[in-house]
Motif scaffolding. Structure first.
Motif, PDB file in Angstrom:
ATOM      1  N   ASN A 101      13.749  -2.858  -0.710  1.00 22.07           N
ATOM      2  CA  ASN A 101      12.566  -2.261  -1.350  1.00 22.07           C
ATOM      3  C   ASN A 101      12.056  -3.152  -2.493  1.00 22.07           C
ATOM      4  O   ASN A 101      11.370  -2.700  -3.381  1.00 22.07           O
ATOM      5  CB  ASN A 101      12.853  -0.839  -1.843  1.00 22.07           C
TER       6      ASN A 101
ATOM      7  N   VAL B  57       4.277  -1.468  -4.867  1.00 14.64           N
ATOM      8  CA  VAL B  57       4.377  -0.113  -5.396  1.00 14.64           C
ATOM      9  C   VAL B  57       4.435   0.901  -4.254  1.00 14.64           C
ATOM     10  O   VAL B  57       5.239   1.831  -4.249  1.00 14.64           O
ATOM     11  CB  VAL B  57       3.188   0.155  -6.341  1.00 14.64           C
TER      12      VAL B  57
ATOM     13  N   ARG C  78       7.790   0.790  -2.395  1.00 14.11           N
ATOM     14  CA  ARG C  78       8.899   1.505  -3.036  1.00 14.11           C
ATOM     15  C   ARG C  78       8.741   3.016  -2.908  1.00 14.11           C
ATOM     16  O   ARG C  78       9.718   3.750  -3.019  1.00 14.11           O
ATOM     17  CB  ARG C  78       9.003   1.094  -4.507  1.00 14.11           C
ATOM     18  N   ALA C  79       7.522   3.470  -2.689  1.00 12.08           N
ATOM     19  CA  ALA C  79       7.355   4.890  -2.405  1.00 12.08           C
ATOM     20  C   ALA C  79       7.824   5.191  -0.985  1.00 12.08           C
ATOM     21  O   ALA C  79       8.416   6.239  -0.731  1.00 12.08           O
ATOM     22  CB  ALA C  79       5.894   5.296  -2.586  1.00 12.08           C
TER      23      ALA C  79
ATOM     24  N   VAL D 253      10.040   3.322   0.715  1.00 10.80           N
ATOM     25  CA  VAL D 253      11.472   3.039   0.800  1.00 10.80           C
ATOM     26  C   VAL D 253      12.096   3.488  -0.523  1.00 10.80           C
ATOM     27  O   VAL D 253      12.114   2.754  -1.507  1.00 10.80           O
ATOM     28  CB  VAL D 253      11.733   1.535   1.039  1.00 10.80           C
ATOM     29  N   GLY D 254      12.565   4.716  -0.589  1.00 11.37           N
ATOM     30  CA  GLY D 254      13.098   5.268  -1.831  1.00 11.37           C
ATOM     31  C   GLY D 254      14.494   4.769  -2.116  1.00 11.37           C
ATOM     32  O   GLY D 254      15.160   4.189  -1.262  1.00 11.37           O
ATOM     33  N   MET D 255      14.925   4.986  -3.359  1.00 11.52           N
ATOM     34  CA  MET D 255      16.236   4.456  -3.735  1.00 11.52           C
ATOM     35  C   MET D 255      16.984   5.443  -4.620  1.00 11.52           C
ATOM     36  O   MET D 255      16.410   6.095  -5.483  1.00 11.52           O
ATOM     37  CB  MET D 255      16.052   3.130  -4.471  1.00 11.52           C
TER      38      MET D 255
ATOM     39  N   GLY E  89       6.953  11.621  -9.142  1.00  7.81           N
ATOM     40  CA  GLY E  89       6.568  10.756  -8.024  1.00  7.81           C
ATOM     41  C   GLY E  89       5.322  11.256  -7.309  1.00  7.81           C
ATOM     42  O   GLY E  89       4.330  10.524  -7.182  1.00  7.81           O
TER      43      GLY E  89
ATOM     44  N   ILE F 273       2.167  10.624  -9.488  1.00  8.69           N
ATOM     45  CA  ILE F 273       1.590   9.272  -9.622  1.00  8.69           C
ATOM     46  C   ILE F 273       1.026   8.766  -8.309  1.00  8.69           C
ATOM     47  O   ILE F 273       0.166   7.896  -8.291  1.00  8.69           O
ATOM     48  CB  ILE F 273       2.596   8.241 -10.196  1.00  8.69           C
ATOM     49  N   HIS F 274       1.512   9.323  -7.185  1.00  7.56           N
ATOM     50  CA  HIS F 274       0.962   8.881  -5.910  1.00  7.56           C
ATOM     51  C   HIS F 274      -0.136   9.815  -5.402  1.00  7.56           C
ATOM     52  O   HIS F 274      -0.649   9.615  -4.304  1.00  7.56           O
ATOM     53  CB  HIS F 274       2.075   8.779  -4.861  1.00  7.56           C
TER      54      HIS F 274
ATOM     55  N   GLY G 273      11.783   2.622  -8.673  1.00  2.44           N
ATOM     56  CA  GLY G 273      12.351   3.000  -7.375  1.00  2.44           C
ATOM     57  C   GLY G 273      11.555   4.068  -6.654  1.00  2.44           C
ATOM     58  O   GLY G 273      11.694   4.204  -5.443  1.00  2.44           O
ATOM     59  N   ILE G 274      10.767   4.876  -7.387  1.00  3.51           N
ATOM     60  CA  ILE G 274       9.913   5.824  -6.668  1.00  3.51           C
ATOM     61  C   ILE G 274       8.473   5.353  -6.651  1.00  3.51           C
ATOM     62  O   ILE G 274       7.569   6.127  -6.389  1.00  3.51           O
ATOM     63  CB  ILE G 274       9.994   7.262  -7.221  1.00  3.51           C
ATOM     64  N   GLY G 275       8.267   4.067  -6.933  1.00  2.00           N
ATOM     65  CA  GLY G 275       6.951   3.486  -6.727  1.00  2.00           C
ATOM     66  C   GLY G 275       6.008   3.612  -7.901  1.00  2.00           C
ATOM     67  O   GLY G 275       4.802   3.711  -7.717  1.00  2.00           O
TER      68      GLY G 275
ATOM     69  N   GLN H  49       2.664   1.965 -15.294  1.00  2.00           N
ATOM     70  CA  GLN H  49       3.105   3.367 -15.348  1.00  2.00           C
ATOM     71  C   GLN H  49       4.516   3.464 -15.909  1.00  2.00           C
ATOM     72  O   GLN H  49       4.823   4.365 -16.689  1.00  2.00           O
ATOM     73  CB  GLN H  49       3.052   3.991 -13.949  1.00  2.00           C
TER      74      GLN H  49
END
Lengths: 258, 429
Positions: free
Chosen positions: A57, A87, A90-91, A93-95, A114, A117-118, B319-321, B326
């Protein structure tokens, strides 16, 4: 490999090399991650399994000296290509990290951050629903539903780690990477996380790095053994544990070293 | 493990050593010494704390004692017989344009003759020049008094004030005795000290001009140094590539924080006044100069606070984008804010007490009216204290102490606000 590589491969890596400055940490690793199976990376400390996980990721981007060669794709798209937004990657492919790292905010905010922001939620009610669904999937809802406004850092270690898994789930990822998610937890919390992983299997492609071979045997269907930055052997977990082809894998699994 | 496998076998272990005697004389002495050292250290620490507390108490008590008198003033009840005084006033005009009418009404003469009539031929020496203002106020409040004889409370002159409070000259002491016998003396809170500005007569000077100057200057300093400092710290920590240039900038900022303040004053003089032609003695220029001084402190404190944010929080957000910006604004900055505010408190407290750089840009001028804006000539509290402490007139000593009290209260208020904000952010997170 050949049995699953045909249809449902979520991520594929081909000829991946990772360098930290001059030092090569990963040498020529090729591997596939699919939806149906939980993939476990095992190997002794410093063998590069976490480093490789972080290339999936692009978390290694934050390390200035890190350099990645080779090709890694998500649904056939090159994740290091110029068309890929890191960005968004990474959304998708979470970690989940080794040490539980909830934000020092409320439980609700941890999950809601999360999606917010998305722009995944269309309103407050929708967001509430996402939070509840994510916490239910993370197996935490019953324990925290009455105190969603308490700080996430006030939970126990195992609860914090499930909160982090819930936080990753909340943005609807396609792949979840887990970097030794139970190494800071006691056996009971570990059992809960393992149970959770088995439940999540099938909905998400899951990759788990672990030191604990019993854990790999319990939760994974495919296992890859790393040693000194190389991928020594990979295959169905039962095969790796009962009938390893390579001498080094056998030595590690039987506890000769590690 | 047998000795045979030890790689140390080349240097044989001495086998003849006696076993350690844990109850022996030498061991007991060593333990006693250890405890003695501990007691000594604790005593030294206690002494250090007591000495500092003593100095602080001395400062506060002496300032309080002197300064409290600065807030009080001696007043004289002055009988004024308006119909028989040399007042030149047109009662009809009083309602339309009182300021101009009263300015031309010959009020000083009224005071002088009234005082001489009441207290003898030296009578007018007992009255402060501030009496005119008191008289003016009384007439505006009730123009009816112009037709009769009234008693007006006016401030006493510096000499009488001093003699009444502590020690004055012999003549003044005698005058005080005389006034007390006439029951003409009283002591009251000197409200004028908080509302008027600098002057030549210690009985009528006030701190408001300098206080307002300080307020405006600090506002400019904060408005410039806080955002610039925080953004510089964020950029250097989060975005700047690690290379030679970053190192040079880092060293420069650290050095800037250590530069003597008078140098900043010269810089302000050369750049803001000579090159940019900004107004002299103005809070704008003072604030800009002090901002140069405060900014490096905020940058250094800010960088440390940002560094102290655990990397796991950054990882979690990435990790959550979350995008880098931000991560910074949602997670790093809120967590670092308490530390940044601590640095800001230190920097602003230093700026508030600073005198030297402001002398260089002309903020030591005699300014008798409070500044109307950031470009008006002004002075600030520490400079006002410096100016008053330089005055030979004895009445200025207690005014200096009173001004110091005002400065300390200003400082405490400013710090309390910052600490309140800091705690608020800490609780929220």
């Amino acid at each position: 490999m050949a049995d699953t590589a045909t249809t449902t491969n979520k991520m594929t890596a081909r000829g991946v090399n990772v360098f930290y400055g001059e030092k090569q940490a990963i040498q020529n690793v090729s591997i596939d991650v699919d939806l149906e199976n939980v993939t476990a990376f095992i190997g002794p400390s410093g063998c590069g399994k976490s480093t490789f996980l972080r290339t999936l990721n692009r978390m290694n981007d934050t390390v200035a000296s890190a350099r990645v060669e080779g090709r890694i794709t998500l649904d056939g798209e090159d994740i290091y290509g110029s068309a890929m937004d890191v960005v968004q990657l990474r959304a998708r492919v979470g970690m989940v990290f080794q040490k539980p790292n909830p934000f020092p905010k409320s439980i609700y905010e941890n999950i809601a951050y999360g999606p917010r922001i998305h722009g995944l939620a269309s309103g407050k009610a929708d967001l509430d629903q996402i939070v509840e669904k994510s916490l239910r999937r993370a197996g935490l809802w019953e324990e925290v539903k009455d105190r969603l406004n308490d700080s996430g850092t006030a939970l126990s270690g195992g609860q914090q780690q499930r909160l982090c898994i819930g936080r990753a789930i909340a943005v609807e990822p396609e792949v979840i990477l887990m970097d030794e998610p139970c190494s800071a937890l006691d056996p009971i919390a570990t059992a809960k996380i393992e149970e959770l992983i088995l439940e999540l299997r099938g909905n998400y492609a899951i990759v788990i790095v672990t030191h604990n071979m019993q854990q790999a045997a319990r939760v994974s269907q495919r296992t890859a053994f790393f040693h000194l930055g190389r991928l020594v052997e990979q295959g169905p977990t039962t095969e790796i544990f009962t009938n390893p082809r390579k001498e080094r894998t056998k030595d590690y699994i039987t506890g000769r070293y590690g | 493990m047998s000795e045979a496998v030890l790689p140390m076998s080349a240097t044989p272990v001495a086998t003849s050593r006696a076993p350690t005697d844990w109850n022996g004389e030498a061991m007991r002495r060593r333990i006693a010494l250890r405890y003695a050292a501990e007691r000594r250290f604790r005593l030294l620490g206690l002494c250090a704390v007591l000495i500092s507390a003593g100095f602080l108490a001395f400062l506060l008590i002496s300032m309080g004692a002197n300064g409290a008198r600065g807030f009080m003033s001696t007043q004289i009840k002055l009988p004024v017989d308006f119909p028989r005084s040399p007042i030149m006033i047109d009662p009809a005009m009083l309602s339309t344009n009182p300021d101009q009418v009263l300015a031309n009404a010959n009020l000083p003469q009224v005071i002088e003759s009234s005082a001489q009539a009441a207290f003898g031929k030296d009578g007018d020496d007992y009255i402060s020049s501030g009496a005119v203002a008191a008289l003016r106020k009384a007439i505006i409040a009730d123009p009816g008094i112009l037709t009769r004889k009234v008693t007006i409370t006016v401030p006493a002159s510096a000499g009488i004030d001093l003699a009444a409070k502590s020690d004055g000259s012999e003549a003044d002491e005698a005058a005080v005795v005389k006034l007390e016998q006439a029951r003409a003396l009283s002591t009251g809170f000197n409200g004028g000290f908080l509302t008027s500005s600098d002057g030549t007569d210690p009985t009528v000077v006030g701190i408001w001009g300098a206080l307002k100057g300080s307020l405006l200057t600090m506002a400019i300093t904060l408005a410039l140094s806080f955002p610039i400092g925080v953004f510089a710290a964020l950029y250097l920590e989060e975005y700047a590539p690690r290379n030679r240039w970053t190192d040079i900038i880092e060293v420069s900022i650290n050095n800037l924080a250590a530069v003597p303040s008078i140098i900043f004053g010269l810089l302000g003089l050369a750049i803001f006044l000579n090159m940019m032609h900004l107004p002299r003695s103005a809070p704008l220029v003072g604030g800009m100069t002090l901002a140069l001084m405060t900014m490096p402190v905020i940058v250094i404190a800010g960088r440390n606070a940002i560094k102290a944010v655990p990397p796991s929080i950054r990882d979690a957000a990435l990790g959550i984008g979350a995008s880098p910006i931000q991560v910074v604004f949602h997670h790093v900055l809120p967590l670092a804010l308490p530390g940044i505010l601590t640095g800001t408190i230190i920097g602003m407290a230093r700026a508030l007490g600073e005198t030297a750089p402001l002398l260089m840009i002309g903020m030591r001028a005699f300014v008798a009216s409070p500044p109307g804006g950031i470009t008006d000539p002004a002075t600030v509290l520490p400079v006002q204290i410096f100016l008053w402490s330089d005055e030979v007139g004895k009445g200025f000593i207690e005014k200096t102490s009173a001004a110091i009290i005002v400065l300390l209260i200003f400082l405490l208020t400013m710090n309390s606000i910052a600490i309140y904000l800091r705690n608020k952010f800490e609780k929220k997170w």
